[in-house]
Design an enzyme around this catalytic site. Structure first.
Site: not given
Ligand code: ATP
Ligand code: MG
Length: 579
Positions: A53, A278, A288
């Site tokens: 995102e 994760r 984030k």
């Molecule tokens: P955050 O929780 O850090 O804000 P998010 O999941 O909202 O992260 P996205 O931009 O939606 O961030 O993530 C893009 C991809 O990266 C998704 O498939 C998510 O599952 C994966 N992802 C995010 N954080 C991690 C992590 N700590 N380890 C592994 N994969 C991750």
């Molecule tokens: Mg997300």
């Protein structure tokens, strides 16, 4: 076309990292894929995606996900899309889209022909929503957000049907069309899936599919005033792109029934959602939202502050893409959440830098040394090895003269038994240069040692005594007149605690910030060869760690970040376990 085509350099395949692919057993996702391929589930196709995102910068957790998705596509001759999940107009910005692309390129992946945007499917999503209304599987609801929450019930209490649930298809269709046409104010209506208000899974209690939001979108402008919710949009996007394995993190496990329900109800291409744990790192926060709070609150200098776990921060700190890909390969994928020791990441970094970083001498806290018996105006050019790990790196010359700098910590007036560096009357080796003996320590009015008077032995040029005489210490040094004056930024953990998210009630997670995470040293003295470096150039300062030139550097002022120290806690731990 195979996606590995896009990888720069043959030996750089992230799936062939530290443990070569042949050595390790298949992870659980590979097992699923191989099973699918055996029974022809997707016609042998593997198509993954990485769906960030664009509401923040990528962090090392994203790198894990990206390396996994891209790596699987490469390994099985498939494809991986970079898809911006840009369905929320309020939080997303163009700046993030560009930063994410840049970070992925820097990691070593060429994805330029596979960059997609969820917002490009808004029309298709709308049509599919209409299809669900017509099938009696979605309805327009007049409750506001608070009422929806009230009706939803709790984990222990079933929800209640809202009165709009039974309105006619025609009425819902008409209202949904008018929602799109902008007839209603924000938050006044939603489109909801008609599933089951008593489901034990709260996600299945008639989830909202669309909300009204009169907001500019970074790509579609004001074309839309209704926006799809994540659960609805995500499966749609996967289906439209023909994804086979939709890999996401564990917190989406109880969203999977909804993912499946939507795609079954639409009767369209239906990828398999697979969840993995994760990545969390010790001494670091990785959400984030929290990172944004650190940035906007001024706790760090920006998204690319070298203490941040963002890829831009790690890059600025001096991390190499190879070390990050290698780390992602080593930690593997699992179904159980755990916190990986930051020491492992640093270990991967040292391992790579040890092979590629040229050695130089740099003094962080200089102490002046005058070689009394060295000719006043003489300069010698001494030969120094650029990298003992890599013969092809060759040698360079280092200037030596009468006035030098050594590290303050390399001299003690009254040394304990095990201190093998300089002290009054002691002889040590200056690396690549001569043996010197300390004759006298000069002090200022307050008793601080400000200069050492030493003598050198001309017969020890190159660092060896012809008479076989030994010294216990070898010190790094720089010639005062030739040294480059630099600023050096030393870093420590951003958070003191291993798990900064675990805070007692009533405390703020930011209380755990390490007040000593940044130390700025000025007046550091580095050998002149570094003046050829540019921002991003990495070195090993002998005995002091790995360093990287910071973009804050100007023509007349070099700034270095210490990337990592030389001490490898992980290697030590690994050795202990082997014993
Ligand atoms: P955050 O929780 O850090 O804000 P998010 O999941 O909202 O992260 P996205 O931009 O939606 O961030 O993530 C893009 C991809 O990266 C998704 O498939 C998510 O599952 C994966 N992802 C995010 N954080 C991690 C992590 N700590 N380890 C592994 N994969 C991750
Ligand atoms: Mg997300």
């Amino acid at each position: 076309m195979s996606n590995t085509d896009g990888l720069k350099g043959d030996g750089d395949n992230p799936v062939a990292g530290a443990t070569s692919d042949g050595e390790r057993s298949l992870n659980f996702i590979e097992q699923i894929i191989e099973e699918d391929n055996r029974n022809g589930r997707w016609g042998g196709r593997v198509h993954t995606r990485f769906p960030p995102e664009p509401n923040g910068y990528l962090h090392i957790g994203h790198a894990k996900s990206f390396c996994l998705n891209f790596g699987l596509a490469g390994k099985y001759g498939g494809q991986c899309n970079l898809r911006f999940d840009d369905t929320n107009p309020v939080k997303e910005e163009h700046e993030y889209v560009e930063a994410i692309k840049q970070d992925i390129r820097w990691l070593g992946f060429d994805i330029d022909d596979r960059i997609l945007f969820g917002s490009d499917y808004f029309e298709q999503m709308y049509e599919w929503a209409v299809r669900l209304i017509k099938a009696g599987k979605a309805y327009v609801c007049d409750l506001n957000a608070e009422q929806i929450r009230e009706y939803r019930g709790t984990l222990t209490q079933p929800g209640r049907n809202c009165p709009c649930r039974d309105r006619s298809l025609e009425e819902s269709l008409d209202l949904f069309r008018r929602m799109r046409a902008g007839e209603f104010p924000d938050g006044s209506r939603t489109l909801r899936a008609k599933i089951d208000m008593t489901s034990p899974n709260l996600n299945m209690r008639d989830p909202v599919m669309y909300r009204i939001l009169h907001a500019e979108h970074h790509r579609t402008g004001d074309t839309w005033c209704i926006y799809p919710m994540y659960d609805w949009a995500h499966g749609n996007e996967d289906s439209i792109e023909g994804i086979t394995h939709s890999i996401c993190t564990l917190e989406f496990e109880n969203h999977r029934p909804l993912y499946d329900w939507f795609l079954d109800a639409l009767d369209v291409h239906h990828p398999q959602q697979i969840e993995f744990a994760r990545l969390e790192l010790t001494h670091t926060v990785m959400s984030k939202r929290k990172m944004l709070e650190l940035v906007t609150g001024g706790h760090v200098a920006g998204w690319d502050d070298p203490r941040m776990p963002t890829l831009s921060g790690l890059r600025r700190r001096g991390y190499t893409p190879e070390s990050i890909r290698n780390f992602c390969e080593r930690i593997g994928v699992s179904k159980v959440n755990s916190r990986v020791d930051l020491a492992l990441l640093e270990h991967c970094l040292r391992e790579h830098l040890n092979r590629v970083a040229p050695r130089v001498m740099g003094v962080l806290r200089p102490l002046r040394v005058v070689i009394e018996n060295y000719p006043d105006d003489q300069t010698e050019e001494l030969e120094a090895i650029n990298n003992p790990e890599d013969e092809s790196a060759g040698t360079r010359v280092v200037p030596f003269s009468k006035v030098l700098y050594i590290e303050q910590g390399d001299f003690l007036e009254d040394p304990p038994r095990k201190f093998f560096r300089l002290a009054p009357g002691r002889e040590v080796r200056l690396r690549y240069a001569y043996f010197i003996t300390c004759r006298e320590a000069i002090k200022d009015d307050t008793g601080n040692v400000i200069e050492l008077r030493c003598t050198y032995d001309p017969a020890t040029r190159g660092g060896n005594a012809p008479d076989g005489r030994r010294v216990k210490g070898t010190l790094h040094w720089v010639s005062a007149t030739h040294a480059v004056d630099t600023e050096v930024r030393l870093y420590d953990h951003l958070f003191t605690e291993q798990n900064p998210g675990d805070v007692p009630d009533g405390c703020d997670w930011k209380d755990g910030l390490n007040p000593k995470s940044l130390e700025v040293l000025t007046g550091c003295k580095v050998e002149p060869s570094v003046s050829q470096g540019t921002p991003g150039t990495r070195y090993q300062f002998e005995r002091n760690g790995y360093f990287c030139i910071d973009p804050d550097s100007t023509v007349d002022r070099l700034v270095f970040n210490r990337t990592v120290t030389l001490k490898d806690r992980w290697a030590k731990m690994a050795k202990k376990t082997v014993k």
